[in-house]
Design a protein around this motif. Sequence first.
Motif, short mmCIF file in Angstrom:
data_model
loop_
_atom_site.label_atom_id
_atom_site.label_comp_id
_atom_site.label_asym_id
_atom_site.label_seq_id
_atom_site.Cartn_x
_atom_site.Cartn_y
_atom_site.Cartn_z
N LYS A 174 -5.28 -27.55 9.65
CA LYS A 174 -6.24 -27.97 8.78
C LYS A 174 -7.29 -27.52 8.24
O LYS A 174 -8.34 -26.78 7.16
CB LYS A 174 -7.38 -28.78 9.76
CG LYS A 174 -8.97 -29.33 9.50
CD LYS A 174 -8.50 -30.69 7.98
CE LYS A 174 -9.72 -30.99 8.04
NZ LYS A 174 -11.00 -29.95 7.75
N THR A 175 -8.22 -25.58 9.88
CA THR A 175 -9.05 -24.76 9.91
C THR A 175 -9.04 -23.72 9.41
O THR A 175 -9.31 -23.02 8.61
CB THR A 175 -9.72 -24.48 11.09
OG1 THR A 175 -8.37 -24.05 11.76
CG2 THR A 175 -10.14 -25.86 11.52
N ASN A 176 -6.87 -22.84 9.18
CA ASN A 176 -6.88 -22.08 8.79
C ASN A 176 -7.01 -20.52 9.48
O ASN A 176 -7.60 -20.13 9.18
CB ASN A 176 -6.17 -21.61 7.35
CG ASN A 176 -5.94 -21.27 6.99
OD1 ASN A 176 -4.98 -20.18 6.93
ND2 ASN A 176 -6.38 -19.92 5.56
N PRO A 177 -7.72 -20.59 10.76
CA PRO A 177 -8.53 -19.79 11.26
C PRO A 177 -7.36 -18.60 11.29
O PRO A 177 -5.92 -18.48 11.56
CB PRO A 177 -8.51 -20.00 12.02
CG PRO A 177 -7.77 -20.95 13.31
CD PRO A 177 -6.62 -21.54 11.87
N LEU A 178 -7.68 -17.58 11.63
CA LEU A 178 -7.11 -16.24 12.38
C LEU A 178 -6.04 -16.99 13.68
O LEU A 178 -7.18 -16.99 14.80
CB LEU A 178 -7.27 -15.15 12.62
CG LEU A 178 -8.36 -14.79 11.33
CD1 LEU A 178 -9.14 -13.24 11.85
CD2 LEU A 178 -7.57 -13.57 10.38
N GLN A 179 -5.23 -15.82 13.51
CA GLN A 179 -4.28 -16.69 14.59
C GLN A 179 -4.53 -16.31 16.04
O GLN A 179 -4.05 -16.61 17.30
CB GLN A 179 -2.43 -16.17 14.84
CG GLN A 179 -2.18 -16.71 13.73
CD GLN A 179 -0.56 -15.87 13.58
OE1 GLN A 179 0.05 -15.28 14.93
NE2 GLN A 179 0.26 -16.33 12.62
N THR A 180 -5.61 -14.86 16.53
CA THR A 180 -6.15 -14.86 17.33
C THR A 180 -7.34 -15.75 18.09
O THR A 180 -7.35 -16.23 19.07
CB THR A 180 -6.63 -12.90 17.39
OG1 THR A 180 -5.73 -12.50 16.99
CG2 THR A 180 -7.20 -12.78 18.41
N MET A 181 -7.79 -16.06 16.65
CA MET A 181 -9.33 -16.98 17.36
C MET A 181 -8.54 -18.24 17.46
O MET A 181 -9.48 -18.87 18.45
CB MET A 181 -10.21 -16.96 15.85
CG MET A 181 -11.10 -15.85 15.33
SD MET A 181 -11.66 -14.90 16.40
CE MET A 181 -12.62 -16.18 16.46
N LEU A 208 -1.81 -31.12 18.56
CA LEU A 208 -3.19 -30.85 18.06
C LEU A 208 -3.38 -29.28 17.54
O LEU A 208 -3.38 -29.28 16.64
CB LEU A 208 -3.58 -31.39 19.25
CG LEU A 208 -5.20 -30.61 19.40
CD1 LEU A 208 -5.76 -31.29 17.94
CD2 LEU A 208 -6.40 -30.85 20.96
N PHE A 209 -2.50 -28.70 18.09
CA PHE A 209 -2.89 -27.47 18.44
C PHE A 209 -1.92 -27.19 16.52
O PHE A 209 -2.71 -25.87 16.32
CB PHE A 209 -0.87 -26.54 19.26
CG PHE A 209 -0.97 -25.23 18.63
CD1 PHE A 209 -1.68 -24.38 19.43
CD2 PHE A 209 -0.19 -24.89 18.28
CE1 PHE A 209 -2.02 -22.48 19.06
CE2 PHE A 209 0.17 -23.11 18.10
CZ PHE A 209 -0.60 -22.37 18.05
N LEU A 210 -1.74 -27.60 16.32
CA LEU A 210 -1.01 -27.04 15.33
C LEU A 210 -1.30 -27.98 13.95
O LEU A 210 -1.97 -27.47 12.84
CB LEU A 210 0.66 -28.22 14.62
CG LEU A 210 1.49 -27.68 13.70
CD1 LEU A 210 2.41 -25.74 13.58
CD2 LEU A 210 2.16 -27.82 13.22
N LEU A 211 -1.84 -28.87 14.19
CA LEU A 211 -2.84 -29.91 12.99
C LEU A 211 -3.50 -28.94 12.70
O LEU A 211 -4.64 -29.09 11.60
CB LEU A 211 -2.76 -31.36 13.22
CG LEU A 211 -1.62 -32.65 13.36
CD1 LEU A 211 -2.21 -33.30 14.04
CD2 LEU A 211 -1.91 -32.45 11.67
N VAL A 212 -4.68 -28.19 13.95
CA VAL A 212 -6.13 -27.63 14.18
C VAL A 212 -5.85 -26.55 13.03
O VAL A 212 -6.82 -25.79 12.13
CB VAL A 212 -6.45 -27.65 15.61
CG1 VAL A 212 -7.65 -26.19 15.27
CG2 VAL A 212 -6.85 -28.71 16.13
N PHE A 213 -4.19 -25.94 13.71
CA PHE A 213 -4.25 -25.28 12.71
C PHE A 213 -4.22 -25.23 11.32
O PHE A 213 -5.26 -24.11 10.64
CB PHE A 213 -3.39 -24.07 13.30
CG PHE A 213 -2.83 -22.93 12.61
CD1 PHE A 213 -3.17 -21.60 12.51
CD2 PHE A 213 -1.81 -23.56 11.44
CE1 PHE A 213 -2.80 -20.27 11.89
CE2 PHE A 213 -1.18 -21.26 10.66
CZ PHE A 213 -1.80 -20.06 10.95
#
Length: 240
Positions: free
Chosen positions: A78-85, A71-76
């Motif tokens: 899919k959404t391409n957020p800043l790593q901090t966010m 889940l952690f990787l798929l959300v990243f």
Amino acid sequence: MLTYTTLQDRPREFLAATGLTHAEFARLLPVFATAYVALYAPDKTLEGKPRQRRVGGGATGALPQMADKLLFLLVFQKTNPLQTMHGLQFDLSQPQTNYWIHRLLPVLQHALRAMGQAPERDAQRVETSALALAGAPNLAVDGTERRRQRPRDAATQKEHYSGKKKTHTDKNILLINEHTDKVVYLGPTLPGKPHDKKAVDEAPVAYRTNTTLDKDTGFQGYEPGGVLTTQPKKSPKGKS
């Protein structure tokens, strides 16, 4: 804190966050778990050193469940957020987030290859790709851009500045199978400035003869041999 359990009974939010349905996630999860064990032996620590105690001993890790790792990787992705966010959603610091992204990306790539779902990265192998030939050789080509951190170097800034997006970006060329809606080919990552046609010309794709290829105006003049290309045209002003 975002976990698989919190989204387990919320299918719409789960699909929006990961790009997968629960059924698709369930098919991917066991293959992902197998790939994780293959790449990271259970008798080794996260740093690759021999364990001094059994698996599961000691403090609970940041992403203890395999479903949470995926889940952690798929959300990243899919959404391409800043790593901090992204870290804030999973109760991780930015360095921890960076560590887990780089640790889990090879696992996902390994799993997708094992399932036959990884897009081709070699442009010369597209004509024999099973993903490209599923249904019929009917493809669409497009360029996709994603925002990136503004480079400090002035020359690099200029190369990555996309006049189309009005920001600094990285670009990839994609081929999509129009029967299955799956990505067949993922081109090399390029700076955002080059035109789509120039980007695809730099990595010539080998198509099966008589492939049909849909394109937009960004690929005006792109006519690979043996391929039937189609491009939408605007209607004359005042006419349907």
